[in-house]
Design a protein around this motif. Sequence first.
Motif, PDB file in Angstrom:
ATOM      1  N   GLY A  48       2.568  30.146 -10.056  1.00 44.70           N
ATOM      2  CA  GLY A  48       3.665  30.790 -10.758  1.00 44.70           C
ATOM      3  C   GLY A  48       4.637  29.894 -11.484  1.00 44.70           C
ATOM      4  N   GLU A  50       6.212  28.259 -14.424  1.00 41.94           N
ATOM      5  CA  GLU A  50       6.159  28.506 -15.859  1.00 41.94           C
ATOM      6  C   GLU A  50       6.804  27.394 -16.670  1.00 41.94           C
ATOM      7  N   LEU A  67       8.204  29.004  -6.038  1.00 43.13           N
ATOM      8  CA  LEU A  67       6.855  29.521  -6.222  1.00 43.13           C
ATOM      9  C   LEU A  67       6.484  30.495  -5.105  1.00 43.13           C
ATOM     10  N   THR A  68       5.387  31.207  -5.294  1.00 40.73           N
ATOM     11  CA  THR A  68       4.908  32.112  -4.247  1.00 40.73           C
ATOM     12  C   THR A  68       4.670  31.344  -2.952  1.00 40.73           C
TER      13      THR A  68
END
Length: 145
Positions: A48, A50, A67-68
Motif C-alpha cells: 500500500g 503510494e 501500511l497494511t
Amino acid sequence: MILADEEATRRAGALLAAALRPGDVVTLSGPLGAGKTTLARGLLRALGEEGEVPSPSFALVQPYDALTLPVWHADLYRIEHGDELDELGLDEILATGALLVEWPERAPGAWPHALALSLEPLTGDARRLTAIVPSSWEGRWLPSR
C-alpha cells in the motif's frame, strides 16, 4: 529463480509481501545495483505504499508505519560494527510489523531466523534470486511463482 528484468524483480517483491507476517525479517544481499531496493519497492507498493520509496542508504532506516503491515526498511551498508544496530532499534518493529534489511552481512548473526534472499546480477537487467528459507517460512515461500 531467474528474474528477467526490473519488473520481474518488483513482482517478486509483491509476491513476498503477500506472505509477510508480523515478526518477519527478510534480509536482502547482493552487490550494488543487484536489485535489493527494487525488490523492496515491489514489496512496499504491494502493501500500500503510494509515495516515494527511496533507498535508505543515508537514513539507514525508513519506516513505513501506515501500511497494511508496518515495515521498516533498513540499509546497513554504512554500518561498521554490529553493535551499532542497538542504536537503530530495528527489533522494535517486530512486535507489530516486519523488517527488511539490505546488507545484512554488516551484522552477521543478527537475524538467524530471517528469510535470507540474495540477488546476483546476470546479463542485461536479469538477476538470479536465491533464498535460504527458515522453518518459519515453510509453506509461505514459493520460489516457483
